[in-house]
Design a protein around this motif. Structure first.
Motif, PDB file in Angstrom:
ATOM      1  N   HIS A 170       0.842  -1.193   0.000  1.00  0.00           N
ATOM      2  CA  HIS A 170       0.000   0.000   0.000  1.00  0.00           C
ATOM      3  C   HIS A 170       0.883   1.251   0.000  1.00  0.00           C
ATOM      4  O   HIS A 170       1.907   1.303   0.702  1.00  0.00           O
ATOM      5  N   PRO A 171       0.533   2.270  -0.767  1.00  0.00           N
ATOM      6  CA  PRO A 171       1.371   3.483  -0.835  1.00  0.00           C
ATOM      7  C   PRO A 171       1.684   4.084   0.528  1.00  0.00           C
ATOM      8  O   PRO A 171       2.829   4.499   0.781  1.00  0.00           O
ATOM      9  N   ASP A 172       0.700   4.163   1.413  1.00  0.00           N
ATOM     10  CA  ASP A 172       0.951   4.716   2.748  1.00  0.00           C
ATOM     11  C   ASP A 172       1.969   3.885   3.508  1.00  0.00           C
ATOM     12  O   ASP A 172       2.835   4.419   4.215  1.00  0.00           O
TER      13      ASP A 172
ATOM     14  N   MET B 132       5.430   4.353   2.063  1.00  0.00           N
ATOM     15  CA  MET B 132       5.912   5.683   2.443  1.00  0.00           C
ATOM     16  C   MET B 132       6.468   5.658   3.868  1.00  0.00           C
ATOM     17  O   MET B 132       7.533   6.222   4.149  1.00  0.00           O
TER      18      MET B 132
ATOM     19  N   PHE C 163      10.275   4.991  -1.991  1.00  0.00           N
ATOM     20  CA  PHE C 163       8.961   5.073  -2.625  1.00  0.00           C
ATOM     21  C   PHE C 163       8.551   6.531  -2.732  1.00  0.00           C
ATOM     22  O   PHE C 163       8.734   7.313  -1.803  1.00  0.00           O
ATOM     23  N   ARG C 164       8.013   6.884  -3.891  1.00  0.00           N
ATOM     24  CA  ARG C 164       7.515   8.241  -4.112  1.00  0.00           C
ATOM     25  C   ARG C 164       6.082   8.164  -4.619  1.00  0.00           C
ATOM     26  O   ARG C 164       5.769   7.369  -5.510  1.00  0.00           O
ATOM     27  N   ARG C 165       5.246   9.003  -4.064  1.00  0.00           N
ATOM     28  CA  ARG C 165       3.830   8.962  -4.426  1.00  0.00           C
ATOM     29  C   ARG C 165       3.591   9.323  -5.896  1.00  0.00           C
ATOM     30  O   ARG C 165       2.592   8.909  -6.479  1.00  0.00           O
ATOM     31  N   GLU C 166       4.507  10.081  -6.481  1.00  0.00           N
ATOM     32  CA  GLU C 166       4.321  10.426  -7.880  1.00  0.00           C
ATOM     33  C   GLU C 166       4.626   9.238  -8.811  1.00  0.00           C
ATOM     34  O   GLU C 166       4.356   9.293 -10.016  1.00  0.00           O
ATOM     35  N   HIS C 167       5.204   8.175  -8.247  1.00  0.00           N
ATOM     36  CA  HIS C 167       5.459   6.949  -9.006  1.00  0.00           C
ATOM     37  C   HIS C 167       4.853   5.760  -8.246  1.00  0.00           C
ATOM     38  O   HIS C 167       5.577   4.903  -7.723  1.00  0.00           O
ATOM     39  N   PRO C 168       3.520   5.676  -8.168  1.00  0.00           N
ATOM     40  CA  PRO C 168       2.866   4.661  -7.333  1.00  0.00           C
ATOM     41  C   PRO C 168       2.978   3.235  -7.860  1.00  0.00           C
ATOM     42  O   PRO C 168       2.625   2.298  -7.157  1.00  0.00           O
TER      43      PRO C 168
ATOM     44  N   PHE D 100       8.450   0.612  -6.400  1.00  0.00           N
ATOM     45  CA  PHE D 100       9.192   1.005  -5.199  1.00  0.00           C
ATOM     46  C   PHE D 100      10.592   0.428  -5.326  1.00  0.00           C
ATOM     47  O   PHE D 100      10.843  -0.460  -6.157  1.00  0.00           O
TER      48      PHE D 100
ATOM     49  N   ARG E 166      -2.147  -3.193  -6.496  1.00  0.00           N
ATOM     50  CA  ARG E 166      -2.155  -1.797  -6.058  1.00  0.00           C
ATOM     51  C   ARG E 166      -3.482  -1.480  -5.384  1.00  0.00           C
ATOM     52  O   ARG E 166      -4.543  -1.944  -5.804  1.00  0.00           O
TER      53      ARG E 166
END
Length: 351
Positions: A295-297, A300, A319-324, A327, A349
């Motif tokens: 998960h993105p969160d 992160m 990990f960067r949110r602009e590249h979901p 990682f 995802r």
């Protein structure tokens, strides 16, 4: 009065095994009133010692009712005085009656042989009922469950691939270490402090103490330590489901009542169905764990925590949110380690 009428009168209201609805009525009564000995179908007379009986259900007076109603009277040993909080609802076929009796009273009154027989019959009946209920509830779902598992085989292969790439980049030992840190609770940030101390001989030495200055809760770290292949788990689940007949509700009812009228056959079918459903549940848990990890969160949090020098993380995340859709991981060390970027398939995802 005819002989038939006399026999019917002697048998009482339950010449045949009471139905589940009667047992439910009794359980509801006890839950509501806490007075099993006041139930309308409870027979207050003392049962003959030489009569066989069947245990229908174990019960107990609810804690919240005990102060108000006190102990229940037992027709075996204490018909006029409170005797028990826990008991058994018993059916006496020769008399055609039902009695609520104390759980400690039956063995002494009827003898060990009859007592053990009644208990064994109840447990067997409960096992039969549980098997029938499980099969009726799950056989109609097998077909859809089988299709669902088949659609997740490729997802399971993706999970194995991601774990394999992580371990190949930062080592399996590092993955196991991080997973172990997560088992203890939140991942910690700790600062170390050196202090000079003097022992009783006057000799000075330096001691290092650490203090927790922060923590972060992350999910799915068990994904890193899985010792089995998720794809193999998916295939095993599909194979287990193939052993179970997929039926609609009407077919399931006929199958259970007719084809599985033999209890041994019923238990075998129940065992197969439970094994298949359990395997499916384990597969969903494994996939859910991987999704929670990815998960993105969560990624992160792992990025921020692992790149903090106070974390002591065995390896680093990026990990960067602009590249979901990806990682990165890299080894921790004095030199500049190369980051390995790992794509996250669409099915894994979070939406």
């Amino acid at each position: 009065m005819s002989t038939t009428q006399a026999v019917q009168k002697a048998l009482g209201p339950f010449p045949k095994l009471p139905s589940p609805s009667v047992i439910k009525e009794f359980k509801d009564w006890v839950a509501e009133t806490g007075q099993p000995d006041k139930w309308k179908w409870h027979d207050h007379s003392t049962p003959p010692k030489d009569h066989d009986y069947d245990e229908l259900v174990k019960f107990e007076i609810p804690d919240k009712k005990r102060a108000d109603v006190g102990l229940a009277c037992c027709p075996i040993c204490s018909p006029n005085k409170g005797k028990y909080f826990k008991g058994v609802l018993a059916w006496f076929p020769a008399e055609g009656v039902i009695r609520a009796i104390g759980h400690e009273c039956a063995e002494k009154h009827f003898g060990t042989l009859r007592f053990n027989r009644a208990r064994a019959i109840r447990k067997h009946r409960q096992r039969v009922d549980a098997a029938r209920d499980f099969l009726f509830n799950h056989l109609p779902t097998i077909s859809a469950l089988r299709q669902k598992v088949e659609t997740h085989v490729s997802t399971s292969e993706d999970i194995d691939r991601i774990r394999h790439v992580i371990r190949g980049t930062v080592t399996k030992a590092a993955c196991l270490k991080l997973a172990k840190l997560g088992q203890r609770g939140p991942l910690l940030l700790q600062e170390s402090t050196e202090i000079e101390v003097t022992d009783h001989n006057g000799i000075s030495r330096t001691e290092v103490t650490s203090q927790v200055v922060g923590s972060v809760n992350v999910d799915g770290l068990g994904f890193l330590s899985r010792q089995f292949l998720t794809a193999a788990q998916a295939r095993n689940t599909a194979q287990a489901l193939m052993l179970v007949r997929a039926l609609n509700e009407d077919e399931a009812l006929t199958f259970i009542c007719d084809t599985l009228s033999n209890d041994d056959h019923l238990f075998q079918a129940d065992k197969l169905a439970r094994a298949a459903v359990d395997e499916a549940d384990k597969l969903w848990d494994t996939i859910a764990e991987a999704k929670a990890f990815l998960h993105p969160d969560n990624l992160m949090k792992l990025t921020e925590w692992s790149n903090d020098f106070r974390s002591g993380s065995p390896f680093l995340f990026e990990f960067r949110r602009e590249h979901p859709a990806r990682f990165g991981v890299r080894k921790r060390g004095k030199g500049i380690a190369k980051t390995r970027y790992i794509p996250i398939p669409q099915k894994l995802r979070s939406q």
